[in-house]
Design an enzyme around this catalytic site. Structure first.
Site, PDB file in Angstrom:
ATOM      1  CD1 TRP A   1      41.023  99.481  30.062  1.00 21.19           C
ATOM      2  CD2 TRP A   1      41.614  99.809  27.936  1.00 21.19           C
ATOM      3  NE1 TRP A   1      41.455 100.775  29.949  1.00 21.19           N
ATOM      4  CE2 TRP A   1      41.832 101.004  28.651  1.00 21.19           C
ATOM      5  CE3 TRP A   1      41.912  99.776  26.572  1.00 21.19           C
ATOM      6  CZ2 TRP A   1      42.335 102.149  28.043  1.00 21.19           C
ATOM      7  CZ3 TRP A   1      42.421 100.922  25.978  1.00 21.19           C
ATOM      8  CH2 TRP A   1      42.630 102.089  26.702  1.00 21.19           C
ATOM      9  CD  GLN A   2      38.338  91.636  30.335  1.00 22.83           C
ATOM     10  OE1 GLN A   2      37.118  91.491  30.467  1.00 22.83           O
ATOM     11  NE2 GLN A   2      39.209  91.092  31.156  1.00 22.83           N
TER      12      GLN A   2
ATOM     13  CB  ILE B   1      36.988  92.285  19.549  1.00 19.00           C
ATOM     14  CG1 ILE B   1      35.834  92.644  20.490  1.00 19.00           C
ATOM     15  CG2 ILE B   1      37.107  90.770  19.437  1.00 19.00           C
ATOM     16  CD1 ILE B   1      36.022  92.185  21.915  1.00 19.00           C
ATOM     17  N   PRO B   2      39.890  92.860  18.130  1.00 20.41           N
ATOM     18  CG  PRO B   2      39.824  93.583  15.894  1.00 20.41           C
ATOM     19  CD  PRO B   2      39.183  93.813  17.235  1.00 20.41           C
TER      20      PRO B   2
ATOM     21  CE1 TYR C   1      46.111  87.695  32.157  1.00 18.21           C
ATOM     22  CE2 TYR C   1      44.901  85.809  31.294  1.00 18.21           C
ATOM     23  CZ  TYR C   1      45.213  86.659  32.340  1.00 18.21           C
ATOM     24  OH  TYR C   1      44.633  86.467  33.570  1.00 18.21           O
TER      25      TYR C   1
ATOM     26  NE  ARG D   1      43.253  90.310  35.120  1.00 18.99           N
ATOM     27  CZ  ARG D   1      43.121  89.629  36.249  1.00 18.99           C
ATOM     28  NH1 ARG D   1      43.888  89.921  37.288  1.00 18.99           N
ATOM     29  NH2 ARG D   1      42.227  88.660  36.368  1.00 18.99           N
TER      30      ARG D   1
ATOM     31  CG  HIS E   1      48.177 103.748  23.779  1.00 20.01           C
ATOM     32  ND1 HIS E   1      47.955 102.388  23.846  1.00 20.01           N
ATOM     33  CD2 HIS E   1      46.956 104.321  23.582  1.00 20.01           C
ATOM     34  CE1 HIS E   1      46.656 102.153  23.706  1.00 20.01           C
ATOM     35  NE2 HIS E   1      46.034 103.297  23.536  1.00 20.01           N
TER      36      HIS E   1
END
EC number: 2.3.1.20
Length: 498
Positions: free
Chosen positions: A385-386, A390-391, A401, A415, A426
């Protein structure tokens, strides 16, 4: 007798020595083997002294290869070594096996492709795609909604203009920004739910555009706020580093960045994080741009073809097992759907994150092209997920965060907050266009939190990477079947499986 045997032995040793000198151009290993053969114990003719076996006469042919002359074969042909597949061997060149896997993958999918054509015929219909976006050719609700988003862009710009000159207080500016951002989320959702002429696919595009707009304007507000806070402290602000020459003349400082040109460059740039001075490429590479545009066109057609030819029949034939609650057939259909779904997802990733974003970046001469990292090597769910988007990851770290950490939240809470935000978007992008709220997407995203802990705790290295791939290949088809099943139940009679 013994003396003669000893003399003969000495002569043979000298002869063996002479042969090794003549073959001195050979490798050192061969010299050692000749020497070992010369001193190896063996009984002579009289039985009273060891007689070595004659050493082979090694010579070199014209190609430089070692050939064996007259004499016995080497007595030693083994050495201490591990099998290649053993972990202790240190062998790592499995290129041939990788090629074999690729060939088997191609052959397996070719069989599935032929089976699909024989069973269903050619289902690809590019004209039918138009109906996914428009119900009525004289009514274009989704494009109109997207064009209307400029109202919110102008509103955010005017708020920042007045905050820069002190015409608004920070509290009033914050209130106006909250109203503007909340309207960005609610307005397209209301249109998607209330306007009958808008299609689910059109709603997805409209909601996705407004979601991107929300994240961009949130970042725009934050960065300008940080600039005002710095200006209050230092009385002079320059967010860029001090450079010399033409670059120094082009650097922008607050509030000179508050122009429509600057804001709309950010709106169209392939990033969600605002800066006063973006890195810029020196020129537009026409060949690079042409390749990306051709990729966009090709992969768009490929995705549409795979969805129509492969996924739609599989999904339609999965409705009857769901209706009958035939669990074995459900699992079989789930696994059958996993292959095309995952393939389309991989094609979409390349199409969007590489082809589309690079094409836009090249047109705008946007210099930062890190749109993804090596997520395919992820050994944990967190790493995936990291690194796959990237955007969005940069936006979450910069505007969600780290601010939570600065306000005293723990890393675990921060997190979890990031996953909650991601789960909301989503579900927002799926439930609203389909006009049904089942929370499958929200639940799937929140399940990533315990899944990340389980994979990180019990799976390491290649096993962790395999666990990530399994969740990607199996997890998405489950969500797809859940939503499609509920959508068909609400809107159509479930088709009978073939």
């Amino acid at each position: 007798m013994g003396d003669r045997g000893g003399a003969g032995s000495s002569r043979r040793r000298r002869t063996g020595s002479r042969v090794s000198v003549q073959g001195g151009s050979g490798p050192k290993v061969e010299e050692d083997e000749v020497r070992d053969a010369a001193v190896s114990p063996d009984l002579g003719a009289g039985g009273d002294a060891p007689a070595p076996a004659p050493a082979p006469a090694h010579t070199r042919d014209k190609d430089g290869r070692t050939s064996v002359g007259d004499g016995y074969w080497d007595l030693r042909c083994h050495r201490l070594q591990d099998s290649l597949f053993s972990s202790d061997s240190g062998f790592s060149n499995y290129r041939g096996i990788l090629n074999w896997c690729v060939v088997m993958l191609i052959l397996s999918n070719a069989r599935l492709f032929l089976e699909n054509l024989i069973k269903y015929g050619i289902l690809v219909d590019p004209i039918q795609v138009v109906s996914l976006f428009l119900k009525d050719p004289y009514s274009w609700p989704a494009p109109c909604v997207i064009i209307a988003s400029n109202i919110f862009v102008v509103a955010a710009f005017q708020i920042e203009k007045r905050l820069a000159v002190g015409a608004l207080t920070e509290q009033m500016g914050l209130l106006l920004h909250v109203v503007n951002l909340a309207t960005i989320i609610c307005f397209p959702a209301a249109v998607a739910l209330l306007v009958e002429s808008i299609t689910p696919v059109g709603s997805v595009f409209a909601l996705a555009s407004y979601s991107i707009m929300f994240l961009k304007l949130y970042s725009y507000r934050d960065v300008n706020l940080w600039c005002r806070q710095r200006r209050v402290k230092a009385k002079a602000v320059s967010t860029g580093k001090k450079v010399s020459g033409a670059a120094a003349q082009q650097a922008v400082s607050y509030p000179d960045n508050l122009t429509y040109r600057d804001l709309y460059y950010f709106i169209f740039a392939p990033t969600l994080c605002y800066e006063l001075n973006f890195p810029r490429s020196p020129r537009i590479r026409k060949r690079f741009l042409l390749r990306r545009v051709l990729e966009m066109l090709f992969f768009t057609q490929l995705q549409v073809g795979l969805i129509q030819q492969w996924m739609v029949p599989t999904i339609q034939n999965s409705m009857k097992p769901f209706k009958d609650m035939d669990y074995s057939r459900i699992i079989e259909r789930l696994l059958k759907l996993a292959v095309p779904n995952h393939l389309i997802w991989l094609i979409f990733f390349y199409w969007f994150f590489h082809s589309c974003l690079n094409a836009v970046a090249e047109l705008l001469q946007f210099g930062d092209r890190e749109f993804y990292r090596d997520w395919w090597n992820a050994e944990s769910v967190t790493y995936f997920w990291q690194n796959w988007n990237i955007p969005v990851h940069k936006w979450c770290i910069r505007h969600f965060y780290k601010p939570m950490l600065r306000h005293g939240s723990s890393k675990w809470v921060a997190r979890t907050g990031v996953f909650l935000t991601s789960a909301f978007f989503h579900e927002y992008l799926v439930s609203v266009p389909l006009r049904m709220f089942r929370l499958w997407a929200f639940t799937a995203m929140m399940a990533q939190v315990p899944l990340a802990w389980i994979v990180g705790r019990f799976f390491q290295g290649n096993y962790g990477n395999a666990a990530v791939w399994v969740t990607l290949i199996i997890g998405q088809p489950v969500a797809v079947l859940m939503y499609v099943h509920d959508y068909y139940v609400l809107n159509y009679d479930a088709p009978v499986g073939v």
